[in-house]
Design a protein around this motif. Structure first.
Motif, PDB file in Angstrom:
ATOM      1  N   GLU A 238       0.850  -1.188   0.000  1.00  0.00           N
ATOM      2  CA  GLU A 238       0.000   0.000   0.000  1.00  0.00           C
ATOM      3  C   GLU A 238       0.883   1.234   0.000  1.00  0.00           C
ATOM      4  N   ILE A 239       0.380   2.312  -0.603  1.00  0.00           N
ATOM      5  CA  ILE A 239       1.114   3.571  -0.673  1.00  0.00           C
ATOM      6  C   ILE A 239       0.176   4.728  -0.355  1.00  0.00           C
ATOM      7  N   GLY A 240       0.777   5.889  -0.092  1.00  0.00           N
ATOM      8  CA  GLY A 240       0.004   7.117  -0.056  1.00  0.00           C
ATOM      9  C   GLY A 240      -0.345   7.520  -1.483  1.00  0.00           C
ATOM     10  N   PRO A 241      -1.422   8.271  -1.682  1.00  0.00           N
ATOM     11  CA  PRO A 241      -1.919   8.552  -3.033  1.00  0.00           C
ATOM     12  C   PRO A 241      -0.988   9.356  -3.931  1.00  0.00           C
ATOM     13  N   THR A 242       0.070   9.958  -3.396  1.00  0.00           N
ATOM     14  CA  THR A 242       1.016  10.711  -4.226  1.00  0.00           C
ATOM     15  C   THR A 242       2.341   9.986  -4.420  1.00  0.00           C
ATOM     16  N   GLN A 243       2.435   8.748  -3.933  1.00  0.00           N
ATOM     17  CA  GLN A 243       3.732   8.065  -3.907  1.00  0.00           C
ATOM     18  C   GLN A 243       3.902   7.013  -5.002  1.00  0.00           C
ATOM     19  N   GLY A 244       2.933   6.854  -5.855  1.00  0.00           N
ATOM     20  CA  GLY A 244       2.979   5.786  -6.839  1.00  0.00           C
ATOM     21  C   GLY A 244       4.234   5.763  -7.686  1.00  0.00           C
ATOM     22  N   ALA A 245       4.557   6.877  -8.292  1.00  0.00           N
ATOM     23  CA  ALA A 245       5.705   6.919  -9.195  1.00  0.00           C
ATOM     24  C   ALA A 245       7.005   6.640  -8.450  1.00  0.00           C
ATOM     25  N   ALA A 246       7.158   7.216  -7.258  1.00  0.00           N
ATOM     26  CA  ALA A 246       8.396   7.037  -6.500  1.00  0.00           C
ATOM     27  C   ALA A 246       8.583   5.589  -6.063  1.00  0.00           C
ATOM     28  N   VAL A 247       7.505   4.950  -5.572  1.00  0.00           N
ATOM     29  CA  VAL A 247       7.613   3.569  -5.117  1.00  0.00           C
ATOM     30  C   VAL A 247       7.804   2.631  -6.312  1.00  0.00           C
ATOM     31  N   ALA A 248       7.133   2.899  -7.410  1.00  0.00           N
ATOM     32  CA  ALA A 248       7.310   2.082  -8.599  1.00  0.00           C
ATOM     33  C   ALA A 248       8.761   2.120  -9.083  1.00  0.00           C
ATOM     34  N   GLU A 249       9.372   3.284  -9.007  1.00  0.00           N
ATOM     35  CA  GLU A 249      10.774   3.398  -9.422  1.00  0.00           C
ATOM     36  C   GLU A 249      11.693   2.639  -8.471  1.00  0.00           C
ATOM     37  N   LEU A 250      11.391   2.653  -7.175  1.00  0.00           N
ATOM     38  CA  LEU A 250      12.174   1.865  -6.222  1.00  0.00           C
ATOM     39  C   LEU A 250      12.077   0.372  -6.544  1.00  0.00           C
ATOM     40  N   PHE A 251      10.901  -0.086  -6.910  1.00  0.00           N
ATOM     41  CA  PHE A 251      10.711  -1.492  -7.287  1.00  0.00           C
ATOM     42  C   PHE A 251      11.548  -1.835  -8.513  1.00  0.00           C
ATOM     43  N   ARG A 252      11.500  -0.981  -9.523  1.00  0.00           N
ATOM     44  CA  ARG A 252      12.247  -1.250 -10.755  1.00  0.00           C
ATOM     45  C   ARG A 252      13.752  -1.236 -10.490  1.00  0.00           C
ATOM     46  N   ALA A 253      14.198  -0.272  -9.688  1.00  0.00           N
ATOM     47  CA  ALA A 253      15.622  -0.173  -9.381  1.00  0.00           C
ATOM     48  C   ALA A 253      16.113  -1.396  -8.618  1.00  0.00           C
ATOM     49  N   ALA A 254      15.215  -2.041  -7.862  1.00  0.00           N
ATOM     50  CA  ALA A 254      15.592  -3.235  -7.101  1.00  0.00           C
ATOM     51  C   ALA A 254      15.571  -4.494  -7.955  1.00  0.00           C
ATOM     52  N   GLY A 255      15.125  -4.380  -9.221  1.00  0.00           N
ATOM     53  CA  GLY A 255      15.130  -5.522 -10.117  1.00  0.00           C
ATOM     54  C   GLY A 255      13.795  -6.223 -10.280  1.00  0.00           C
ATOM     55  N   LEU A 256      12.736  -5.657  -9.747  1.00  0.00           N
ATOM     56  CA  LEU A 256      11.407  -6.249  -9.900  1.00  0.00           C
ATOM     57  C   LEU A 256      10.851  -5.925 -11.280  1.00  0.00           C
ATOM     58  N   ASN A 258       7.319  -6.231 -14.138  1.00  0.00           N
ATOM     59  CA  ASN A 258       5.865  -6.059 -14.178  1.00  0.00           C
ATOM     60  C   ASN A 258       5.366  -5.108 -13.098  1.00  0.00           C
ATOM     61  N   VAL A 259       6.087  -4.032 -12.904  1.00  0.00           N
ATOM     62  CA  VAL A 259       5.707  -3.060 -11.874  1.00  0.00           C
ATOM     63  C   VAL A 259       4.472  -2.290 -12.337  1.00  0.00           C
ATOM     64  N   ALA A 260       3.488  -2.182 -11.441  1.00  0.00           N
ATOM     65  CA  ALA A 260       2.242  -1.502 -11.791  1.00  0.00           C
ATOM     66  C   ALA A 260       1.693  -0.765 -10.578  1.00  0.00           C
ATOM     67  N   VAL A 272       1.125  -0.543  -5.125  1.00  0.00           N
ATOM     68  CA  VAL A 272       2.138  -0.809  -6.145  1.00  0.00           C
ATOM     69  C   VAL A 272       2.493  -2.285  -6.064  1.00  0.00           C
ATOM     70  N   SER A 273       2.575  -2.916  -7.223  1.00  0.00           N
ATOM     71  CA  SER A 273       2.928  -4.335  -7.273  1.00  0.00           C
ATOM     72  C   SER A 273       4.100  -4.546  -8.213  1.00  0.00           C
ATOM     73  N   GLY A 274       4.843  -5.606  -7.962  1.00  0.00           N
ATOM     74  CA  GLY A 274       5.939  -6.015  -8.822  1.00  0.00           C
ATOM     75  C   GLY A 274       6.154  -7.499  -8.660  1.00  0.00           C
ATOM     76  N   ALA A 275       7.020  -8.072  -9.473  1.00  0.00           N
ATOM     77  CA  ALA A 275       7.215  -9.520  -9.425  1.00  0.00           C
ATOM     78  C   ALA A 275       8.668  -9.883  -9.684  1.00  0.00           C
ATOM     79  N   ASN A 276       9.032 -11.057  -9.220  1.00  0.00           N
ATOM     80  CA  ASN A 276      10.381 -11.586  -9.410  1.00  0.00           C
ATOM     81  C   ASN A 276      10.427 -12.326 -10.736  1.00  0.00           C
ATOM     82  N   LEU A 277      10.607 -11.588 -11.779  1.00  0.00           N
ATOM     83  CA  LEU A 277      10.679 -12.162 -13.109  1.00  0.00           C
ATOM     84  C   LEU A 277      11.447 -11.185 -14.000  1.00  0.00           C
ATOM     85  N   PRO A 278      11.859 -11.626 -15.178  1.00  0.00           N
ATOM     86  CA  PRO A 278      12.596 -10.710 -16.067  1.00  0.00           C
ATOM     87  C   PRO A 278      11.801  -9.452 -16.328  1.00  0.00           C
ATOM     88  N   ARG A 279      12.452  -8.332 -16.190  1.00  0.00           N
ATOM     89  CA  ARG A 279      11.752  -7.060 -16.381  1.00  0.00           C
ATOM     90  C   ARG A 279      11.366  -6.875 -17.841  1.00  0.00           C
TER      91      ARG A 279
END
Length: 282
Positions: A238-256, A258-260, A272-279
């Motif tokens: 779960e995120i605050g309503p203004t944090q979507g882009a920032a948290v999504a970028e943290l997920f991508r930077a960590a290697g997750l 299908n970030v959405a 925000v969701s992500g998965a352990n699979l090839p980006r």
């Protein structure tokens, strides 16, 4: 006096205190005092109440007038169709958090980890909805874990869940893998705390803010997720309503992959969701 008379007095006091929906809150409190389901309250309102019940009602109404949440007064909060015990040691379950549940239930899982479990409402709901699943909940607060354990027993899932005391992945055994990790971490920035509703001041501050920019927990969760996710395993927060882009970028930077970002029922970014699979976004 009768229940009706006591209720009229209670509504007037809450209205005077500026409570947004005084009739709803007064009825919930009275139903608790009288030990009846809220939907049956009307049937017993004409009856006389005892002096003890009158005194208890007045005391709880006064606490509500001081903005203490109704859930704290009656010890119960509904979440995804079930009642959960709550206290001042845990964050109240909220309707917007049900967005995590709907996203998690969209795909199968067998082993789930809930980081910062609080009342246990997320992991216990997932286990109650998915009878073959098992899981683990962690929390920095021992008092919160006690509440979660009571809720697990109440929902008859205590044999399918274990608990860990500590921050984030520190409370998880090294090498332990899950195909679903969920979390509703503290995401309110320190400089936003002063503007919160008075009711939130009765909830544990540690569950509301990281005392920084609101993203500290997401950095820790994103950094440790891949070490605890099975192949194809998912991370949902779960995120605050203004944090979507920032948290999504943290997920991508960590290697997750299908970030959405997913909205809640009010259309605000909430999960925000992500998965352990090839980006797929390279």
């Amino acid at each position: 006096m009768t229940g009706t008379q006591a209720l009229i007095q209670a509504v007037a006091r809450l209205r005077e205190a500026g409570i947004e929906d005084p009739a709803r809150d007064a009825r919930r409190i009275m139903a608790h005092i009288l030990g009846v389901a809220p939907g049956r309250l009307t049937l017993v309102l004409p009856d006389l109440i005892t002096d003890t019940q009158s005194d208890e009602m007045a005391a709880l109404i006064e606490r509500r007038a001081q903005r203490e949440p109704v859930s704290h007064l009656i010890g119960i909060r509904a979440f995804f169709g079930r009642d959960f015990r709550v206290s001042a040691a845990v964050l109240d379950p909220r309707p917007e958090t049900e967005t995590i549940i709907t996203q998690a239930l969209g795909e199968s899982f067998s082993r789930v980890l809930d980081l910062g479990t609080g009342s246990g409402c997320i992991i216990l709901t997932l286990l109650a909805e998915h009878a073959d699943a098992t899981g683990s909940g962690t929390d920095l607060s021992a008092d919160a874990l006690s509440v979660a354990q009571e809720n697990a027993a109440h929902l008859s899932v205590k044999d399918r869940v274990t608990w860990g005391h500590g921050p984030w992945f520190d409370a998880v055994r090294s090498g332990q893998l899950f195909d679903l990790i969920v979390s509703n971490p503290p995401y309110i920035a320190a400089d936003e705390m002063a503007g919160l509703a008075p009711e939130l001041m009765f909830e544990p501050r540690i569950a509301l803010t990281d005392e920084a920019d609101g993203l500290t927990a997401y950095r820790a969760i994103a950094a440790g997720a891949l070490a605890h996710l099975t192949p194809q395993g998912r991370l949902i927060v779960e995120i605050g309503p203004t944090q979507g882009a920032a948290v999504a970028e943290l997920f991508r930077a960590a290697g997750l992959g299908n970030v959405a970002i997913h909205p809640d029922l009010d259309g605000r970014d909430r999960v925000v969701s992500g998965a352990n699979l090839p980006r797929t976004d390279l």
